[in-house]
Design an enzyme around this catalytic site. Structure first.
Site, short mmCIF file in Angstrom:
data_model
loop_
_atom_site.label_atom_id
_atom_site.label_comp_id
_atom_site.label_asym_id
_atom_site.label_seq_id
_atom_site.Cartn_x
_atom_site.Cartn_y
_atom_site.Cartn_z
N CYS A 287 1.04 -32.43 -8.55
CA CYS A 287 2.41 -31.73 -7.64
C CYS A 287 1.52 -31.27 -6.07
CB CYS A 287 2.29 -31.10 -8.13
SG CYS A 287 4.26 -30.01 -7.20
N GLU B 152 9.84 -39.62 -2.12
CA GLU B 152 10.13 -39.53 -3.41
C GLU B 152 11.59 -40.45 -3.94
OE1 GLU B 152 9.87 -35.07 -4.59
OE2 GLU B 152 9.08 -36.21 -6.58
N ARG C 259 3.00 -27.76 -4.27
CA ARG C 259 2.02 -25.92 -5.13
C ARG C 259 1.68 -24.89 -4.16
NH1 ARG C 259 -2.86 -28.28 -8.80
NH2 ARG C 259 -2.63 -29.93 -7.04
N TRP D 161 11.68 -28.78 -4.67
CA TRP D 161 12.69 -29.52 -3.55
C TRP D 161 11.72 -30.93 -3.15
CZ3 TRP D 161 10.64 -24.52 -1.84
CH2 TRP D 161 8.99 -25.09 -1.24
N1 ARG Z 1 9.67 -37.79 -8.65
C1 ARG Z 1 11.09 -36.96 -9.13
C2 ARG Z 1 12.29 -37.77 -8.81
O1 ARG Z 1 12.29 -38.93 -7.94
C3 ARG Z 1 10.92 -35.64 -9.19
C4 ARG Z 1 9.65 -34.85 -9.17
C5 ARG Z 1 9.68 -32.98 -8.94
N2 ARG Z 1 10.27 -33.65 -7.48
C6 ARG Z 1 9.55 -32.28 -7.13
N3 ARG Z 1 9.67 -32.90 -6.01
N4 ARG Z 1 9.82 -31.10 -7.57
O2 ARG Z 1 13.44 -37.74 -8.77
#
Ligand code: ARG
Length: 396
Positions: A80, A267, A83, A262
């Site tokens: 992560c 991602e 953090r 968030w």
């Molecule tokens: N990468 C994952 C997704 O696209 C989520 C993982 C957790 N991501 C976060 N920003 N807490 O759904």
């Protein structure tokens, strides 16, 4: 309660939960009480816990211990990048919930609160002010089955395999979607159908629940300059809430402890919507941009990727939904490394996950190495939880 599908028998595959290791309990409690002097001396607490473990094979965390343990698990999550804010995690103690109905309504409350709405322990914020939250349900008893959620995240989009081999929706969810259909669920068959929650308890078997709209904050995607982008009909959900990782604190296992932060834009823009085995949208965006896709060396993929990510950031910002970009989040992670170093704590980190999936070398997190360590408290993905999320209850 709306139950669009169910099966009464419990599932066969359960990773057996080990008894509490007294050494791990002591190690956690010492750390927890050292880092939180207001909790008082640890020795009397250790005496109680040792006696509890000797008599029952386990012990019960105080709310303070559970709260700090969950924060430490986030702090130790080596994949992560987010953090820096580990201390701000809101920990909802849901250990008393037992039935699938109870669990479901608390998951809805989690999502509402995480999305900035609903009622919680803090002053209300605006919708879209995403809060990092974890809901911790009952600890597993060694050797016994426990309540769990099959979904990998509380909010995910269905994927429907088409006769011709193509896919509508999220290809990652094809197996899980088929499993939900096997239990009686029917989706609309569109690209962004929110999957039902599959909640399993030892007493009730698995039950499916449809999430109400108020629990699912979503952002329709458009582009700051290209009007055609909105016509693609893309959207994404605001809250990424991992639902199937086991939280382990001081030797106690919490198999149902969904948590969220968030989103970081990449991602969604550089993985979920861009990966060839996910929504695979780069060829579509490149086509609308009129790029030369006849050769890799035109870098059409890279150009389409940037515009897709601009659209994601622009849309979330315009909707007032919190999201960070990879430059900002990388700088925050470097600040986190500095903070932890000052506190004399190691920061376990996995380079392959920390470095953002686009423009890696533009971010400071690229230009260094990290220590890899399995520190506890921690979150783990069990093999059987991973198979359930792929729609294979028997794979183990
Ligand atoms: N990468 C994952 C997704 O696209 C989520 C993982 C957790 N991501 C976060 N920003 N807490 O759904």
């Amino acid at each position: 309660m709306n139950v669009p599908g169910y099966r009464d028998q419990p599932t066969e595959a359960w990773d057996p939960i080990a008894p509490v290791d007294p050494g791990e309990a002591e190690d956690f409690l010492r750390r927890c009480y050292t880092e939180n002097p207001r909790l008082g001396p640890v020795e009397p607490r250790l005496a109680v816990v040792r006696a509890q473990i000797a008599a029952t094979g386990g012990y019960v965390h105080t709310t303070d211990e559970l709260t700090y343990g969950a924060k430490m698990a986030w702090r130790n999550a080596s994949r992560c990048i987010g953090r820096l804010y580990w201390r701000s995690l809101v920990v909802l103690d849901r250990r008393r919930a037992r039935t699938a109905d109870e669990i479901f309504s608390l998951l809805v409350a989690h999502l509402q609160f995480a999305g900035g709405g609903g009622r919680g322990t803090e002053p209300p914020k605006a919708l879209g002010a995403i809060r990092p939250v974890i809901s911790v349900f009952a600890a597993a008893q060694p050797g016994q089955p426990y309540a769990r959620v099959w979904n990998e995240q509380l909010i995910r989009y269905a994927g429907y395999r088409q006769a011709g081999g193509g896919c509508v929706g999220d290809p990652r969810q094809v197996g899980f979607t088929a499993a939900m259909q096997g239990l009686g669920w029917r989706g609309k068959g569109e690209a962004f159908d929110v999957l039902p929650l599959a909640i399993e308890t030892p007493a009730e078997g698995v039950r499916l629940y449809e999430l109400p709209d108020r629990a699912v904050l979503e952002v329709p995607l458009s582009h700051p300059e290209y009007g055609w982008f909105a016509e693609l009909g893309l959207r994404w959900h605001a809250v990424p809430a991992i639902a199937n990782m086991r939280l382990t604190v001081g030797g106690v296992q919490y198999p149902l402890a969904p948590f969220n932060g968030w989103y970081m834009s990449t991602e969604v823009g550089a993985r979920n919507l861009a990966d060839a085995d996910r929504y695979d949208l780069l060829p579509v965006v490149a086509d609308r941009l009129g790029l030369d896709v006849s050769r890799e060396s035109t870098l059409w993929r890279d150009r389409a990727l940037v515009e897709l990510n601009r659209a994601v950031l622009f849309s979330f910002e315009r909707a007032g939904v919190k999201m960070s970009d990879h430059h900002t989040e990388s700088a925050r992670f470097v600040a986190h490394l500095r903070n932890e170093e000052k506190a004399g704590r190691p920061v376990p980190a996995d380079w392959t996950w920390i470095v953002p999936p686009m423009s890696g070398a533009l971010t400071p997190v690229f230009h260094r190495y990290y220590a890899e360590m399995d520190l506890r408290p921690a979150f783990y993905l069990d093999d059987d939880a991973a198979s359930l999320a792929r729609g294979c209850p028997h794979a183990g």
